[in-house]
Design a protein around this motif. Structure first.
Motif, PDB file in Angstrom:
ATOM      1  N   ILE A   1      -7.822  -1.729  15.148  1.00 20.89           N
ATOM      2  CA  ILE A   1      -7.187  -1.057  14.017  1.00 20.89           C
ATOM      3  C   ILE A   1      -7.140  -2.015  12.829  1.00 20.89           C
ATOM      4  O   ILE A   1      -6.644  -3.145  12.939  1.00 20.89           O
ATOM      5  CB  ILE A   1      -5.773  -0.582  14.364  1.00 20.89           C
ATOM      6  N   PHE A   2      -7.661  -1.555  11.717  1.00 26.40           N
ATOM      7  CA  PHE A   2      -7.638  -2.325  10.476  1.00 26.40           C
ATOM      8  C   PHE A   2      -6.479  -1.819   9.625  1.00 26.40           C
ATOM      9  O   PHE A   2      -6.374  -0.628   9.353  1.00 26.40           O
ATOM     10  CB  PHE A   2      -8.961  -2.175   9.730  1.00 26.40           C
ATOM     11  N   SER A   3      -5.616  -2.741   9.195  1.00 27.63           N
ATOM     12  CA  SER A   3      -4.419  -2.331   8.470  1.00 27.63           C
ATOM     13  C   SER A   3      -4.173  -3.242   7.277  1.00 27.63           C
ATOM     14  O   SER A   3      -4.856  -4.249   7.068  1.00 27.63           O
ATOM     15  CB  SER A   3      -3.204  -2.381   9.398  1.00 27.63           C
ATOM     16  N   GLU A   4      -3.143  -2.872   6.511  1.00 27.97           N
ATOM     17  CA  GLU A   4      -2.645  -3.763   5.479  1.00 27.97           C
ATOM     18  C   GLU A   4      -2.192  -5.068   6.144  1.00 27.97           C
ATOM     19  O   GLU A   4      -1.846  -5.097   7.329  1.00 27.97           O
ATOM     20  CB  GLU A   4      -1.467  -3.140   4.743  1.00 27.97           C
TER      21      GLU A   4
ATOM     22  N   PRO B   1       7.415   1.844   2.253  1.00 29.98           N
ATOM     23  CA  PRO B   1       6.065   1.690   2.804  1.00 29.98           C
ATOM     24  C   PRO B   1       6.061   0.866   4.075  1.00 29.98           C
ATOM     25  O   PRO B   1       6.847  -0.071   4.227  1.00 29.98           O
ATOM     26  CB  PRO B   1       5.313   0.962   1.672  1.00 29.98           C
ATOM     27  N   ASN B   2       5.205   1.248   5.001  1.00 32.57           N
ATOM     28  CA  ASN B   2       5.049   0.480   6.234  1.00 32.57           C
ATOM     29  C   ASN B   2       4.334  -0.829   5.909  1.00 32.57           C
ATOM     30  O   ASN B   2       3.348  -0.843   5.171  1.00 32.57           O
ATOM     31  CB  ASN B   2       4.227   1.288   7.246  1.00 32.57           C
ATOM     32  N   LEU B   3       4.835  -1.933   6.448  1.00 32.03           N
ATOM     33  CA  LEU B   3       4.254  -3.236   6.129  1.00 32.03           C
ATOM     34  C   LEU B   3       2.820  -3.364   6.601  1.00 32.03           C
ATOM     35  O   LEU B   3       2.055  -4.166   6.072  1.00 32.03           O
ATOM     36  CB  LEU B   3       5.101  -4.350   6.752  1.00 32.03           C
ATOM     37  N   MET B   4       2.440  -2.595   7.621  1.00 34.76           N
ATOM     38  CA  MET B   4       1.089  -2.680   8.159  1.00 34.76           C
ATOM     39  C   MET B   4       0.447  -1.300   8.148  1.00 34.76           C
ATOM     40  O   MET B   4       0.067  -0.768   9.188  1.00 34.76           O
ATOM     41  CB  MET B   4       1.090  -3.263   9.569  1.00 34.76           C
TER      42      MET B   4
ATOM     43  N   PHE C   1      -7.034  -7.787   5.001  1.00 30.45           N
ATOM     44  CA  PHE C   1      -6.560  -6.841   6.009  1.00 30.45           C
ATOM     45  C   PHE C   1      -6.072  -7.592   7.237  1.00 30.45           C
ATOM     46  O   PHE C   1      -6.330  -8.790   7.401  1.00 30.45           O
ATOM     47  CB  PHE C   1      -7.667  -5.851   6.414  1.00 30.45           C
ATOM     48  N   ALA C   2      -5.347  -6.876   8.077  1.00 28.47           N
ATOM     49  CA  ALA C   2      -4.959  -7.394   9.392  1.00 28.47           C
ATOM     50  C   ALA C   2      -5.719  -6.612  10.450  1.00 28.47           C
ATOM     51  O   ALA C   2      -6.108  -5.459  10.234  1.00 28.47           O
ATOM     52  CB  ALA C   2      -3.455  -7.255   9.607  1.00 28.47           C
TER      53      ALA C   2
END
Length: 258
Positions: A116-119, A197-200, A49-50
């Protein structure tokens, strides 16, 4: 030490809904919280995750504005069968709640800082064969396993973060109901291409900060009861109080349910 741990767990397990925004979290504390969030255990220490950290009030407000998804049913609703016919509407071919009438923004996100935890944009790290297959993005068990491991890693990191914050004296709140597309656009700083899809893609938002002393933690940061006119027996000039939810995790020790 035992008491410190249980106290921190008890603090982190409940959501803070309003904040003292006259204060700022010191940088040394933010650095420690970032370390806790980034360094939870992960499968083979892969990059799952990022992490995005915001303290800018304008950005936090913009993200908060995308959280009007906390459903507030009428007082008389005791079961799903009691829900009004117009509570859910069809959006993009999927049933969802009518935000404008039956929902409030999630004020856990109006905190002094949000995590915020994201892709992750980084796709090269996958040590196991199953995960390398999953990175190809094709539907199937490999992709499902990869997504599960990423979700596990985020969950562990959030646990690290919230308990660490509690040990530093802060309150926390976790939000998963928000517009992923719009918050994702905020994260990348531009409007994503429709249909792509959103990259994050954001997964969870954690609010961290100082509570309003003397104010019930479940009281909304700004929304009045008057914004929900269908509610009964509530002073319209008072701020909305989020419902109190309870639930105990089943416990088994050596196979015996406690």
């Amino acid at each position: 030490m035992h008491d410190q741990i249980t106290t921190a767990v008890d603090t982190a397990r409940v959501a803070q809904r309003n904040w003292d925004l006259s204060k700022e979290i010191p940088q040394t504390d933010l650095d420690t919280l970032v370390y806790a969030a980034r360094n939870g255990p992960k499968k083979a220490m892969e990059r799952h995750f990022a992490l995005h950290v915001y303290t800018n009030r304008d950005t936090i407000k913009n993200i908060y504005d995308e959280t009007k998804m906390f459903l507030v049913p009428p007082d008389e609703c005791k079961t799903f069968a009691d829900v009004p016919d117009d509570m859910f509407e069809l959006r993009d071919g999927k049933p969802w709640q009518n935000d404008n009438k039956y929902a409030v923004k999630n004020s856990q996100v109006m905190a002094n800082a949000i995590f915020i935890f994201s892709e992750t944009e980084n796709e090269e790290e996958a040590k196991g064969g199953t995960h390398q297959m999953g990175k190809q993005g094709n539907p199937g068990s490999a992709l499902t396993t990869l997504q599960e491991q990423e979700a596990f890693s985020i969950g562990i990191a959030v646990g690290n973060l919230t308990v660490s914050a509690a040990m530093l004296g802060y309150k926390t709140g976790i939000c998963s109901a928000f517009s992923q597309d719009n918050v994702g656009d905020i994260l990348i700083g531009e409007k994503s291409v429709a249909g792509e899809p959103n990259l994050m893609e954001p997964k969870l938002i954690v609010g961290i900060g100082y509570p309003n002393e003397g104010v019930p933690r479940r009281q909304h940061h700004e929304t009045l009861n008057s914004a929900l006119p269908y509610l009964t027996q509530r002073n319209p000039d008072e701020k909305f109080i989020f419902p109190k939810l309870t639930g105990e995790t089943d416990l088994y020790i050596n196979g015996e349910k406690q």
